[in-house]
Scaffold this active site. Structure first.
Site: not given
Ligand code: FBP
Length: 548
Positions: A77, A141, A172, A198-199, A201
């Site tokens: 993402g 992805r 992941d 990175k994220t 979240d």
């Protein structure tokens, strides 16, 4: 390319770098490391990249470095600041040797295996400095996990003269980067692999990685929107706003936004799981707060709901895990059923009786959303499950019952929102612009010194950027063994909200007050130019975690 005035002004912004990266760099090796858990198994699986030391950069003497050609991949993402990681990497490898080249693999990890790439030159990079998005090369992805993919990737790297790959991704993708690093090292292939955290979240963090990039900007965008909604709610005084926030399993985004905006209710999935709260318990809690506020004449409020909540409610967790198995086993049969009603009936009949009861009690649209396709990592796509609407329906029904028992006398008007994509590609805040550029530059130093299997690490990030500590952390250090698709696999441990951590403690100290009284904060939009106490603030999460 047509640009907005802000874009033009932002292009000229020079990201702040840690002091150690401003000149030539000396690498200081720390202690040897071990994985967070399951040491013997992880060591066996990563014989070439296990146990490497933590690296810290200091100012040092210039050393001649040969040309380094690097391939970069954006994975998963979008998160604000990805373009700056690439810009930092580009400037870093050019500083090592001006003949170095940077190739961007297109559309995520599949670009490496399909040999789709572009050479990133300064005229391309300059257009993307300090901008949001991943559109410079695109993302995807696809999982890099099979040896055929690794071998294809190696052939493509060799053809371009690439001696290092940088994978910019979440837990992941960095797990896969670590496996790739081990594979290329075992083959003595001459291709190094470096990861970048990175994220939005915020769930890729640990002792050495203080935060993943993008979390800062995304939370600031959502908090601005929540603040605006709170002003509206407090002006019109007629709606309860149910706001779902992205973040997958972890509730870091919901918690950070709660600390920034002080809404009336915030559900934290990790607490729901720890207290084994059912959907009914959550609905009861929300309805009781609504009733208390109504008794004070306040028929309005805000409720923050983490995207992954549904997976943490015990009965839903069992249901989702049964659905995952069922959908994998009966994929062919299911794909032949066309009507949604028949699909739901087929599923209900195939589940255990407890899960079948839970499934049948759900509104049809939620039941349909739960059986939509899984993502390539086998996860339910929680962003597509409308938990906010489900809760509104259930709360409305509960309030109706409470009214008949004389326990509620208010008016319940509701609005639902989902904030996710609105924040993922925003122009990076100063924090993310600086942090990302530093992560990319750090990756170039790790490459220049021949390292592989490391993640770029920039620490001490609540201090001014000049005092940030750059270096590298062996990815194996973050790993443990977990069951994935029925098999035990080495993976980077996901960081969920810690219930004994400072951010959550701060929240519970205040939540009763925020619930009944109106204590909203209106953070306003991200500021890119202006006083440092307005423009350079890190998140509340980072500030509270680092002030231990
Ligand atoms: P990653 O950073 O882990 O790839 O995910 C970020 C995220 O925004 C999650 O918060 C969200 O659940 C998911 O991506 C949505 O995925 P998609 O972009 O495929 O709709």
């Amino acid at each position: 390319m047509i640009k907005s005035p802000l874009q033009i002004a932002r292009e000229a912004y020079k990201p702040k770098l840690p002091g150690s990266l401003k000149g030539t760099v000396k690498i200081v090796e720390g202690e040897k490391t071990k994985s967070v858990a399951d040491q013997a198994e992880i060591e066996k699986m990563f014989p070439n990249t296990y146990g490497m030391p933590i690296l810290t950069f200091e100012a040092g003497k210039a050393e001649e470095v040969p040309t380094v050609n690097v391939g970069v991949i954006l994975s998963g993402g979008q998160a604000p600041g990805g373009h700056n990681v690439i810009a930092g990497l580009f400037d870093g490898i050019k500083a090592l040797n001006s003949n170095s080249k940077l190739y961007g693999f297109l559309g995520g990890p599949s670009g490496l295996t399909d040999n789709k790439y572009v050479e990133l030159t300064s005229d391309i990079i300059d257009h993307y400095r300090n901008t949001g998005g991943f559109d410079i090369i695109g993302s995807g992805r696809t999982k890099l996990e099979k040896t055929e993919q690794f071998d294809k990737g190696l052939v493509n790297c060799k053809a371009l003269g690439i001696n290092a790959l940088v994978v910019i991704g979440g837990d992941d993708s960095n797990t896969n980067a670590c496996v790739l690093a081990e594979y290329y090292k075992a083959k003595d292939s001459g291709v190094q692999v470096i990861g970048c955290p990175k994220t939005i979240d915020g769930d890729l963090k640990n002792e050495m990685i203080e935060t993943s990039f993008g979390f800062d900007t995304a939370c600031k965008v959502y908090s601005e929107l929540i603040g605006n909604i709170q002003r509206d709610a407090n002006s019109a005084k007629k709606y309860w706003h149910f706001i779902k926030l992205m973040g997958r399993s972890a509730s870091h985004i919901a918690l950070e936004c709660a600390l920034q905006t002080q809404p009336n209710i915030t559900i934290v999935s990790e607490e729901v799981e720890a207290k084994k709260q059912t959907l009914d318990d959550i609905v009861k809690y929300i309805a009781e707060v609504i009733a208390k506020r109504a008794a004070n004449g306040d028929n309005f409020g805000t409720v923050l709901i983490p995207e992954g909540l549904i997976e943490f409610v015990p009965e839903m967790k069992v249901l989702i895990s049964e659905l995952n198995d069922l959908m994998a086993k009966k994929e062919a049969e299911l794909s032949c059923i066309e009507s949604s009603q028949e699909k739901r009936e087929f599923i209900s009949e195939s589940l255990s009786s407890e899960s079948s009861n839970v499934y049948s009690s759900l509104p049809n649209d939620i039941a349909d959303q739960l059986i939509m396709d899984r993502d390539p990592h086998g996860n339910v796509q929680v962003s597509r499950i409308e938990t906010e609407k489900l809760l509104i329906q259930m709360v409305a029904a509960r309030l109706k019952k409470m009214r008949t028992k004389d326990k509620y006398h208010g008016q319940f008007g509701s609005q639902n929102h989902f904030f996710g994509y609105e924040g993922r590609c925003a122009a990076p805040s100063n924090f993310d612009a600086d942090y990302c550029y530093s992560l990319g530059y750090t990756a170039s130093v790790l490459i220049g010194s021949g390292k592989t299997g490391y993640m770029s690490s920039v620490r001490n990030t609540t201090a001014p950027a000049d005092q940030w500590i750059a270096g590298g952390v062996p990815i194996t250090m973050m790993m443990n063994m977990e069951r994935r698709h029925g098999e035990m696999k080495p993976v980077i441990q996901k960081a969920l909200v810690e219930l004994d951590g400072a951010p959550f403690k701060k929240f519970i100290e205040n939540r009763e007050d925020w619930a009944v009284n109106t204590k909203y904060i209106y953070p306003g939009p991200i500021q890119y130019f202006g006083p440092t106490e307005v423009c350079d603030l890190p998140t509340k999460t980072l500030t509270l975690e680092q002030s231990k």
